[in-house]
Write a protein that holds these residues in place. Structure first.
Motif, PDB file in Angstrom:
ATOM      1  N   PHE A  58       0.830  -1.206   0.000  1.00  0.00           N
ATOM      2  CA  PHE A  58       0.000   0.000   0.000  1.00  0.00           C
ATOM      3  C   PHE A  58       0.863   1.253   0.000  1.00  0.00           C
ATOM      4  O   PHE A  58       0.608   2.203  -0.753  1.00  0.00           O
ATOM      5  CB  PHE A  58      -0.928   0.004   1.212  1.00  0.00           C
ATOM      6  CG  PHE A  58      -1.832   1.213   1.269  1.00  0.00           C
ATOM      7  CD1 PHE A  58      -3.019   1.245   0.558  1.00  0.00           C
ATOM      8  CD2 PHE A  58      -1.483   2.331   2.017  1.00  0.00           C
ATOM      9  CE1 PHE A  58      -3.847   2.357   0.585  1.00  0.00           C
ATOM     10  CE2 PHE A  58      -2.292   3.449   2.052  1.00  0.00           C
ATOM     11  CZ  PHE A  58      -3.484   3.461   1.336  1.00  0.00           C
ATOM     12  N   LEU A  59       1.896   1.264   0.841  1.00  0.00           N
ATOM     13  CA  LEU A  59       2.778   2.433   0.919  1.00  0.00           C
ATOM     14  C   LEU A  59       3.513   2.654  -0.404  1.00  0.00           C
ATOM     15  O   LEU A  59       3.775   3.790  -0.790  1.00  0.00           O
ATOM     16  CB  LEU A  59       3.776   2.267   2.063  1.00  0.00           C
ATOM     17  CG  LEU A  59       3.181   2.339   3.477  1.00  0.00           C
ATOM     18  CD1 LEU A  59       4.242   1.975   4.515  1.00  0.00           C
ATOM     19  CD2 LEU A  59       2.616   3.721   3.759  1.00  0.00           C
ATOM     20  N   SER A  60       3.826   1.560  -1.100  1.00  0.00           N
ATOM     21  CA  SER A  60       4.480   1.684  -2.403  1.00  0.00           C
ATOM     22  C   SER A  60       3.554   2.359  -3.406  1.00  0.00           C
ATOM     23  O   SER A  60       3.984   3.234  -4.177  1.00  0.00           O
ATOM     24  CB  SER A  60       4.883   0.293  -2.909  1.00  0.00           C
ATOM     25  OG  SER A  60       5.463   0.381  -4.200  1.00  0.00           O
ATOM     26  N   LYS A  61       2.275   1.981  -3.383  1.00  0.00           N
ATOM     27  CA  LYS A  61       1.290   2.620  -4.274  1.00  0.00           C
ATOM     28  C   LYS A  61       1.128   4.097  -3.931  1.00  0.00           C
ATOM     29  O   LYS A  61       1.024   4.957  -4.813  1.00  0.00           O
ATOM     30  CB  LYS A  61      -0.056   1.905  -4.145  1.00  0.00           C
ATOM     31  CG  LYS A  61      -0.074   0.476  -4.646  1.00  0.00           C
ATOM     32  CD  LYS A  61      -0.075   0.429  -6.167  1.00  0.00           C
ATOM     33  CE  LYS A  61      -0.265  -0.996  -6.667  1.00  0.00           C
ATOM     34  NZ  LYS A  61      -0.230  -1.074  -8.146  1.00  0.00           N
ATOM     35  N   LEU A  62       1.107   4.390  -2.631  1.00  0.00           N
ATOM     36  CA  LEU A  62       0.961   5.777  -2.193  1.00  0.00           C
ATOM     37  C   LEU A  62       2.183   6.598  -2.596  1.00  0.00           C
ATOM     38  O   LEU A  62       2.058   7.757  -3.016  1.00  0.00           O
ATOM     39  CB  LEU A  62       0.767   5.819  -0.670  1.00  0.00           C
ATOM     40  CG  LEU A  62       0.583   7.193  -0.031  1.00  0.00           C
ATOM     41  CD1 LEU A  62      -0.559   7.961  -0.682  1.00  0.00           C
ATOM     42  CD2 LEU A  62       0.327   7.048   1.474  1.00  0.00           C
TER      43      LEU A  62
END
Length: 306
Positions: A58-62
């Motif tokens: 998720f943090l990578s997408k963000l």
């Protein structure tokens, strides 16, 4: 161009989901504020959990979303310079707070004003991206979040809220519990009511519970949300409110430096900050705040003192 949608945040990131929703709502109207909402969510998420596979994904997408926005708005000073960005976010949060506070004091209780109080508190969270909150902003955040929960609960229970500041300390306010109760504010489109326009002289100018509202400040009438096409509200409904412009300090015209003034790097940084605040205030047509900050910068540069 709005940012690409993110997947549903993992349960560990429950505390930042409201900031991400706020970013999504502001993508078209206030992309700079939306960018910093996501940056706050990113930094907070990294502290919560950056190792669990679902959180890392998720943090990578963000992070990809942030990089795309930074590339898109790379020529915007509010993105490239933190001083400008901080002033921009702070001004927008204050405008939203002032709108809600004015509606509250006038006894105009509706979903839009509740959401404005709550969103203002979320945007003050975002200011921690730039450093520690001032005592004033910390008080604004506490009051705004409490007011949103208090009015929301009153209306839900069929009670009439008391306008203005009341005994906040004795209300047993629980941030996590009330955040959960206010989740519905992010669903659907808020509908501005006829009370969304007001006169500048209704804005409070006194201290209450440690919170100070700058004299002469005002919020644009359509600050909380764009006016939907089906409300029947036309552009003629929204009229710019008259402003009380502060007089220029006459002593600045004749100010003489006391001997040889040696300005430190900190002095230059403060003067720059005041000028950036003035520029950001003008984006909201807040002439009073712009004049006050420009006078502070001028006095510091001429005399070496604030």
């Amino acid at each position: 161009m709005a940012a690409a949608a993110l997947p549903q945040p993992p349960p560990q990131f429950k505390s930042i989901q409201h900031h991400l929703r706020t970013a999504q709502e502001l993508d078209k109207r206030e992309p700079v504020v939306a960018y910093y909402c996501r940056l706050y969510a990113m930094q907070t998420g990294m502290k919560i959990d950056s190792k669990t596979p679902e959180c890392r994904k998720f943090l990578s997408k963000l992070m990809d979303q942030l990089e795309a926005m930074k590339k898109q708005f790379g020529d915007n000073e509010a993105i490239t310079q933190e001083i400008v960005g901080s002033a921009h976010v702070e001004n927008y949060a204050l405008k939203m707070f002032l709108y809600a506070d004015n509606e509250d004091r006038a006894g105009q209780f509706h979903k839009n004003m509740i959401k404005s109080f709550y969103t203002a508190s979320l945007l003050i969270d975002v200011l921690t991206v730039f450093g520690e909150l001032s005592e004033e902003n910390a008080q604004h955040r506490k009051y705004a979040r409490w007011k949103a929960a208090y009015i929301h609960n009153c209306l839900k229970n069929g009670e009439t809220p008391q306008p203005g500041p009341i005994g906040m300390e004795g209300e047993g306010f629980d941030v996590e519990r009330e955040d959960a109760g206010l989740s519905s504010l992010h669903s659907g489109t808020t509908q501005p009511t006829s009370s969304s326009t007001y006169e500048a002289n209704n804005v409070p100018t006194s201290n209450y519970s440690g919170i100070h509202i700058p004299p002469g400040a005002h919020a644009p009438a359509n600050t909380p949300a764009e006016v939907p096409h089906n409300t029947g509200v036309t552009s003629s409904t929204i009229q710019p409110a008259p402003q009380n412009i502060p007089l220029v300090d006459p002593s600045l015209y004749s100010a003489q430096s006391a001997g040889e003034v040696r300005l430190t790097p900190e002095d230059f940084a403060r003067a720059q900050k005041y000028c950036k605040y003035a520029g950001s205030a003008l984006q909201y047509e807040d002439v009073s705040t712009a004049v006050q900050n420009l006078q502070k910068a001028l006095k510091l540069l001429i005399t070496g003192r604030e």
